[in-house]
Design an enzyme around this catalytic site. Sequence first.
Site, PDB file in Angstrom:
ATOM      1  N   SER A  16       2.783  -2.600 -12.325  1.00 37.64           N
ATOM      2  CA  SER A  16       1.575  -2.319 -13.116  1.00 37.64           C
ATOM      3  C   SER A  16       0.634  -3.517 -13.257  1.00 37.64           C
ATOM      4  O   SER A  16      -0.078  -3.640 -14.255  1.00 37.64           O
ATOM      5  CB  SER A  16       1.951  -1.780 -14.507  1.00 37.64           C
ATOM      6  OG  SER A  16       2.601  -0.525 -14.373  1.00 37.64           O
ATOM      7  N   HIS A  52      12.868  -2.731  -1.740  1.00 39.21           N
ATOM      8  CA  HIS A  52      12.003  -2.185  -2.804  1.00 39.21           C
ATOM      9  C   HIS A  52      12.768  -1.092  -3.555  1.00 39.21           C
ATOM     10  O   HIS A  52      13.536  -0.335  -2.947  1.00 39.21           O
ATOM     11  CB  HIS A  52      10.719  -1.617  -2.198  1.00 39.21           C
ATOM     12  CG  HIS A  52       9.687  -1.339  -3.239  1.00 39.21           C
ATOM     13  ND1 HIS A  52       9.723  -0.216  -4.031  1.00 39.21           N
ATOM     14  CD2 HIS A  52       8.617  -2.069  -3.661  1.00 39.21           C
ATOM     15  CE1 HIS A  52       8.715  -0.259  -4.888  1.00 39.21           C
ATOM     16  NE2 HIS A  52       8.023  -1.360  -4.686  1.00 39.21           N
ATOM     17  N   GLY A  86       4.309   1.477 -11.722  1.00 41.27           N
ATOM     18  CA  GLY A  86       3.496   2.690 -11.819  1.00 41.27           C
ATOM     19  C   GLY A  86       3.431   3.296 -13.216  1.00 41.27           C
ATOM     20  O   GLY A  86       2.973   4.427 -13.374  1.00 41.27           O
ATOM     21  N   TRP A  91       0.818  -1.228   0.000  1.00 42.12           N
ATOM     22  CA  TRP A  91       0.000   0.000   0.000  1.00 42.12           C
ATOM     23  C   TRP A  91       0.849   1.275   0.000  1.00 42.12           C
ATOM     24  O   TRP A  91       0.306   2.377   0.027  1.00 42.12           O
ATOM     25  CB  TRP A  91      -0.956  -0.010   1.197  1.00 42.12           C
ATOM     26  CG  TRP A  91      -2.179  -0.863   0.977  1.00 42.12           C
ATOM     27  CD1 TRP A  91      -2.528  -1.510  -0.176  1.00 42.12           C
ATOM     28  CD2 TRP A  91      -3.214  -1.159   1.931  1.00 42.12           C
ATOM     29  NE1 TRP A  91      -3.701  -2.187  -0.001  1.00 42.12           N
ATOM     30  CE2 TRP A  91      -4.152  -1.986   1.276  1.00 42.12           C
ATOM     31  CE3 TRP A  91      -3.437  -0.807   3.256  1.00 42.12           C
ATOM     32  CZ2 TRP A  91      -5.297  -2.463   1.926  1.00 42.12           C
ATOM     33  CZ3 TRP A  91      -4.571  -1.275   3.902  1.00 42.12           C
ATOM     34  CH2 TRP A  91      -5.496  -2.096   3.238  1.00 42.12           C
ATOM     35  N   LYS A  92       2.158   1.112   0.011  1.00 47.19           N
ATOM     36  CA  LYS A  92       3.055   2.284  -0.059  1.00 47.19           C
ATOM     37  C   LYS A  92       2.530   3.395   0.860  1.00 47.19           C
ATOM     38  O   LYS A  92       2.157   3.118   2.001  1.00 47.19           O
ATOM     39  CB  LYS A  92       3.192   2.735  -1.520  1.00 47.19           C
ATOM     40  CG  LYS A  92       3.661   1.595  -2.443  1.00 47.19           C
ATOM     41  CD  LYS A  92       4.037   2.048  -3.828  1.00 47.19           C
ATOM     42  CE  LYS A  92       4.463   0.829  -4.665  1.00 47.19           C
ATOM     43  NZ  LYS A  92       5.012   1.161  -5.959  1.00 47.19           N
ATOM     44  N   GLU A 132      10.642  -7.000  -9.817  1.00 42.97           N
ATOM     45  CA  GLU A 132       9.913  -5.765 -10.114  1.00 42.97           C
ATOM     46  C   GLU A 132      10.783  -4.867 -10.986  1.00 42.97           C
ATOM     47  O   GLU A 132      11.586  -4.071 -10.460  1.00 42.97           O
ATOM     48  CB  GLU A 132       9.585  -5.016  -8.817  1.00 42.97           C
ATOM     49  CG  GLU A 132       8.644  -5.723  -7.888  1.00 42.97           C
ATOM     50  CD  GLU A 132       7.836  -4.743  -7.037  1.00 42.97           C
ATOM     51  OE1 GLU A 132       6.616  -4.848  -7.047  1.00 42.97           O
ATOM     52  OE2 GLU A 132       8.429  -3.859  -6.399  1.00 42.97           O
TER      53      GLU A 132
HETATM   54  P1  13P Z   1       2.449  -0.686  -9.127  1.00 46.29           P
HETATM   55  O1  13P Z   1       1.590  -1.925  -9.037  1.00 46.29           O
HETATM   56  O2  13P Z   1       1.754   0.555  -8.707  1.00 46.29           O
HETATM   57  O3  13P Z   1       3.105  -0.581 -10.454  1.00 46.29           O
HETATM   58  O4  13P Z   1       3.616  -0.881  -8.046  1.00 46.29           O
HETATM   59  C1  13P Z   1       4.316  -2.061  -8.020  1.00 46.29           C
HETATM   60  C2  13P Z   1       5.135  -2.086  -6.806  1.00 46.29           C
HETATM   61  O5  13P Z   1       6.056  -1.295  -6.665  1.00 46.29           O
HETATM   62  C3  13P Z   1       4.790  -3.057  -5.752  1.00 46.29           C
HETATM   63  O6  13P Z   1       5.773  -3.132  -4.785  1.00 46.29           O
END
Ligand code: 13P
Length: 245
Positions: free
Chosen positions: A207, A92, A167, A10-11, A161
């Site tokens: 994404s 991350h 994003g 959820w950042k 990732e």
């Molecule tokens: P998004 O799904 O918003 O691209 O982010 C991926 C992410 O960084 C998950 O840790």
Amino acid sequence: MKKITLALNWKLYLNELESIEFVEKINHSKNQFDLIDLEIYPSATAIRSVRNVLNHSSIKIGLQDFSIFEKGAFTGSLSLSSIEIDCCIVGHSERRDFYNENDNLILKKLQISNAKKISTILCVGESLNEKEEGLSKERIKSQLSILKNLDIQIPLTIAYEPIWAIGTGEVPSKEYISDMLSTIKSELNTLYSHEKNSALRLFYGGSVDETNIRNLSDIVLLDGFLIGSAGSKFEKLMKMVNNLI
Ligand code: 13P
């Protein structure tokens, strides 16, 4: 169909009240969530409330990051002992980029979560430049090389990732992801015994949303997804879950 794990990072998308509202909605749609494995990584300030409200003991709750300091005069820090959690994320790309976290620091964090036996997701991934220069695999291998200093005792997950996919709405082809996961798998094979390796999980993140999750979910080596933006919107999460069950 194999059971896929959805890990929601959820950042800094949801504050404490929004996080509570989100898990209340999960409580009201309980049946679907019995059919998938879910991990939620809220803001640290929302973890206690999320745990108290969530009426679903199989859903794991974790920290998005933590300090290498355990306790003491470290203003603004948060350690793995600061709050009760089931799992955590380290390395991350947003930590690597915005907070200058390097592989040494990430290894220290892994050693801490390993010693505490807390299930951990280690994120790896190449930048757009590295991809364009054909250095993606080298980058991943070098990020994974810290694992040779880790006698692994925990359920470890490697989340692939690619930074250029986070994003951006740009998702690599299934072939590209499969190839990168195979590279990760063979690196892990050189580091760990067959027994330890078979307990490791491989995730993809970048994404992922309700439009592509079903298609991506049949990648053979894939055990789950690490999802940012789409996982912070309940309606999108429901669509993703329904597309998988
Ligand atoms: P998004 O799904 O918003 O691209 O982010 C991926 C992410 O960084 C998950 O840790």
